[in-house]
Design a protein around this motif. Structure first.
Motif, PDB file in Angstrom:
ATOM      1  N   ILE A   1       0.858  -1.190   0.000  1.00  0.00           N
ATOM      2  CA  ILE A   1       0.000   0.000   0.000  1.00  0.00           C
ATOM      3  C   ILE A   1       0.889   1.234   0.000  1.00  0.00           C
ATOM      4  O   ILE A   1       1.908   1.269   0.699  1.00  0.00           O
ATOM      5  CB  ILE A   1      -0.900   0.032   1.263  1.00  0.00           C
ATOM      6  CG1 ILE A   1      -1.802  -1.212   1.329  1.00  0.00           C
ATOM      7  CG2 ILE A   1      -1.743   1.307   1.314  1.00  0.00           C
ATOM      8  CD1 ILE A   1      -2.451  -1.420   2.700  1.00  0.00           C
ATOM      9  N   VAL A   2       0.507   2.248  -0.763  1.00  0.00           N
ATOM     10  CA  VAL A   2       1.167   3.552  -0.645  1.00  0.00           C
ATOM     11  C   VAL A   2       0.280   4.422   0.246  1.00  0.00           C
ATOM     12  O   VAL A   2      -0.915   4.555   0.024  1.00  0.00           O
ATOM     13  CB  VAL A   2       1.432   4.214  -2.014  1.00  0.00           C
ATOM     14  CG1 VAL A   2       0.163   4.402  -2.830  1.00  0.00           C
ATOM     15  CG2 VAL A   2       2.154   5.547  -1.830  1.00  0.00           C
ATOM     16  N   GLY A   3       0.885   4.975   1.290  1.00  0.00           N
ATOM     17  CA  GLY A   3       0.138   5.781   2.248  1.00  0.00           C
ATOM     18  C   GLY A   3      -0.136   7.181   1.728  1.00  0.00           C
ATOM     19  O   GLY A   3       0.678   7.761   1.002  1.00  0.00           O
ATOM     20  N   HIS A   4      -1.306   7.708   2.091  1.00  0.00           N
ATOM     21  CA  HIS A   4      -1.712   9.095   1.778  1.00  0.00           C
ATOM     22  C   HIS A   4      -0.992   9.612   0.531  1.00  0.00           C
ATOM     23  O   HIS A   4      -0.061  10.419   0.624  1.00  0.00           O
ATOM     24  CB  HIS A   4      -1.496  10.024   2.961  1.00  0.00           C
ATOM     25  CG  HIS A   4      -0.322   9.688   3.847  1.00  0.00           C
ATOM     26  ND1 HIS A   4       0.985   9.667   3.401  1.00  0.00           N
ATOM     27  CD2 HIS A   4      -0.258   9.374   5.156  1.00  0.00           C
ATOM     28  CE1 HIS A   4       1.799   9.364   4.390  1.00  0.00           C
ATOM     29  NE2 HIS A   4       1.068   9.169   5.472  1.00  0.00           N
ATOM     30  N   LEU A   5      -1.464   9.180  -0.613  1.00  0.00           N
ATOM     31  CA  LEU A   5      -0.757   9.322  -1.883  1.00  0.00           C
ATOM     32  C   LEU A   5      -0.350  10.757  -2.207  1.00  0.00           C
ATOM     33  O   LEU A   5       0.719  10.982  -2.780  1.00  0.00           O
ATOM     34  CB  LEU A   5      -1.631   8.756  -3.016  1.00  0.00           C
ATOM     35  CG  LEU A   5      -1.097   8.808  -4.429  1.00  0.00           C
ATOM     36  CD1 LEU A   5       0.267   8.147  -4.541  1.00  0.00           C
ATOM     37  CD2 LEU A   5      -2.090   8.140  -5.386  1.00  0.00           C
ATOM     38  N   ASP A   6      -1.182  11.727  -1.869  1.00  0.00           N
ATOM     39  CA  ASP A   6      -0.813  13.128  -2.145  1.00  0.00           C
ATOM     40  C   ASP A   6      -0.647  13.919  -0.846  1.00  0.00           C
ATOM     41  O   ASP A   6      -1.098  15.055  -0.723  1.00  0.00           O
ATOM     42  CB  ASP A   6      -1.812  13.799  -3.089  1.00  0.00           C
ATOM     43  CG  ASP A   6      -3.254  13.757  -2.594  1.00  0.00           C
ATOM     44  OD1 ASP A   6      -3.542  13.002  -1.635  1.00  0.00           O
ATOM     45  OD2 ASP A   6      -4.104  14.474  -3.167  1.00  0.00           O
ATOM     46  N   LEU A   7       0.076  13.320   0.092  1.00  0.00           N
ATOM     47  CA  LEU A   7       0.371  13.980   1.367  1.00  0.00           C
ATOM     48  C   LEU A   7       1.007  15.346   1.168  1.00  0.00           C
ATOM     49  O   LEU A   7       0.871  16.241   2.016  1.00  0.00           O
ATOM     50  CB  LEU A   7       1.312  13.097   2.200  1.00  0.00           C
ATOM     51  CG  LEU A   7       1.769  13.645   3.551  1.00  0.00           C
ATOM     52  CD1 LEU A   7       0.605  13.670   4.543  1.00  0.00           C
ATOM     53  CD2 LEU A   7       2.923  12.826   4.114  1.00  0.00           C
ATOM     54  N   VAL A   8       1.681  15.537   0.066  1.00  0.00           N
ATOM     55  CA  VAL A   8       2.407  16.771  -0.216  1.00  0.00           C
ATOM     56  C   VAL A   8       1.497  18.005  -0.157  1.00  0.00           C
ATOM     57  O   VAL A   8       1.962  19.126   0.017  1.00  0.00           O
ATOM     58  CB  VAL A   8       3.131  16.650  -1.576  1.00  0.00           C
ATOM     59  CG1 VAL A   8       2.144  16.603  -2.733  1.00  0.00           C
ATOM     60  CG2 VAL A   8       4.172  17.754  -1.762  1.00  0.00           C
ATOM     61  N   LYS A   9       0.183  17.808  -0.243  1.00  0.00           N
ATOM     62  CA  LYS A   9      -0.751  18.948  -0.210  1.00  0.00           C
ATOM     63  C   LYS A   9      -1.159  19.330   1.215  1.00  0.00           C
ATOM     64  O   LYS A   9      -1.990  20.224   1.404  1.00  0.00           O
ATOM     65  CB  LYS A   9      -2.008  18.620  -1.022  1.00  0.00           C
ATOM     66  CG  LYS A   9      -2.917  17.575  -0.353  1.00  0.00           C
ATOM     67  CD  LYS A   9      -4.115  17.218  -1.209  1.00  0.00           C
ATOM     68  CE  LYS A   9      -5.006  16.181  -0.511  1.00  0.00           C
ATOM     69  NZ  LYS A   9      -6.121  15.747  -1.384  1.00  0.00           N
ATOM     70  N   ILE A  10      -0.613  18.683   2.224  1.00  0.00           N
ATOM     71  CA  ILE A  10      -1.104  18.753   3.598  1.00  0.00           C
ATOM     72  C   ILE A  10      -1.306  20.173   4.125  1.00  0.00           C
ATOM     73  O   ILE A  10      -2.275  20.449   4.828  1.00  0.00           O
ATOM     74  CB  ILE A  10      -0.180  17.945   4.546  1.00  0.00           C
ATOM     75  CG1 ILE A  10      -0.768  17.886   5.956  1.00  0.00           C
ATOM     76  CG2 ILE A  10       1.239  18.477   4.533  1.00  0.00           C
ATOM     77  CD1 ILE A  10      -0.052  16.909   6.879  1.00  0.00           C
ATOM     78  N   PHE A  11      -0.394  21.089   3.782  1.00  0.00           N
ATOM     79  CA  PHE A  11      -0.489  22.456   4.294  1.00  0.00           C
ATOM     80  C   PHE A  11      -1.109  23.419   3.277  1.00  0.00           C
ATOM     81  O   PHE A  11      -0.931  24.634   3.381  1.00  0.00           O
ATOM     82  CB  PHE A  11       0.883  22.956   4.740  1.00  0.00           C
ATOM     83  CG  PHE A  11       1.418  22.247   5.953  1.00  0.00           C
ATOM     84  CD1 PHE A  11       0.694  22.201   7.136  1.00  0.00           C
ATOM     85  CD2 PHE A  11       2.644  21.593   5.911  1.00  0.00           C
ATOM     86  CE1 PHE A  11       1.181  21.549   8.256  1.00  0.00           C
ATOM     87  CE2 PHE A  11       3.143  20.939   7.034  1.00  0.00           C
ATOM     88  CZ  PHE A  11       2.405  20.910   8.210  1.00  0.00           C
TER      89      PHE A  11
END
Length: 270
Positions: free
Chosen positions: A156-166
């Motif tokens: 599984i890949v976690g939170h695929l677009d985590l980069v958008k978090i902020f």
């Protein structure tokens, strides 16, 4: 069927009593497939994979104690999957593979929290977003999604677009869609599933992971999904799963993937 495969004990202790608070919550929310996936960087055994001052200050578990906790749970007839969330670390494929193969995980999550020396989701690094080129950060992030998929080390890949978090998101939609497209192409050619994570609803971005356009690309390229809450406390187990299920169905999904000792099985989404 519902899954919740991405959960953490790090705010408590590696004890059966604390673990049971999570599994009891999962049972109360009718989650049939539940797992704990502690951050691998907390364990002494991963020092050769990811090491920096921020991480090293938070390395305090031993894998022997972690594995023992699951055996205690299974002996007590508690149904919980044993997993790990690994920070995908470029250039460390052999070390990651060696670590994963030492343990009888039900599944393994690979996530990207670092782009070089930049901890993209950490409050301590938030000011860095205004100092760095947003497009370079996004390109570097999705470069890693691609090599994560190509490694075929993770289920599984976690939170695929985590980069958008902020809420730092490129305005150029064509650039963003290009990153989504190349990432999903790599994932489609791997064994890696994508999680729909409700954690984003509890973050500054205030929305599910992944972006609807990104999830639709996953569906169109036949990439399987799981549901996850990324709970760091028992009350967050299964949080907002009604939204996650509706979101999955809106993209076209009718099934989830489940895991047991590395074997996968597709089940109806419900």
């Amino acid at each position: 069927m519902k899954t919740d495969y991405h959960n953490h004990l790090e705010k408590g202790e590696l004890t059966l009593d604390y673990l049971k608070q999570f599994t009891d919550q999962a049972k109360a929310k009718d989650i049939e497939h539940f797992g704990i996936s502690e951050h691998a960087y907390h364990f002494y055994q991963t020092k050769d994979i990811l090491s920096n001052p921020w991480v090293d200050a938070r390395r305090y578990y031993d894998m022997e104690d972690y594995v023992s906790l699951f055996h205690q749970a299974w002996d007590a007839n508690i149904d919980v999957k044993m997993s790990i969330e690994m920070d995908y670390t470029p250039g460390k494929h052999q070390e990651m593979k060696h670590f994963i193969e030492q343990y009888d995980f039900d599944y393994v999550i690979g996530s990207i929290h670092w782009v070089g020396d930049f901890g993209i989701d950490l409050a301590e690094f938030r000011a860095e977003w205004d100092k760095r080129d947003l497009y370079d950060t996004y390109r570097g992030y999705y470069d890693q999604v691609i090599t994560l998929a190509e490694s075929n080390l993770f289920d599984i890949v976690g939170h695929l677009d985590l980069v958008k978090i902020f809420k730092y998101v490129p305005e150029d939609e064509s650039f963003l869609l290009e990153q989504y497209d190349r990432a999903t192409t790599a994932l489609a050619n791997s064994k890696t599933c994508v999680e729909i994570s409700t954690a984003g609803l509890r973050k500054p971005v205030g929305e599910l992971y992944p972006d609807p356009r990104l999830l639709k690309m996953c569906y169109d390229k036949k990439i399987p999904i799981v549901l996850s809450s990324d709970a760091h406390e028992p009350d967050h187990v299964g949080a907002d799963f009604d939204q996650a299920i509706d979101f999955a169905k809106s993209a076209g999904y009718t099934s989830l993937m489940t895991f047991e000792k590395g074997k996968r099985k597709e089940v109806p989404l419900g």
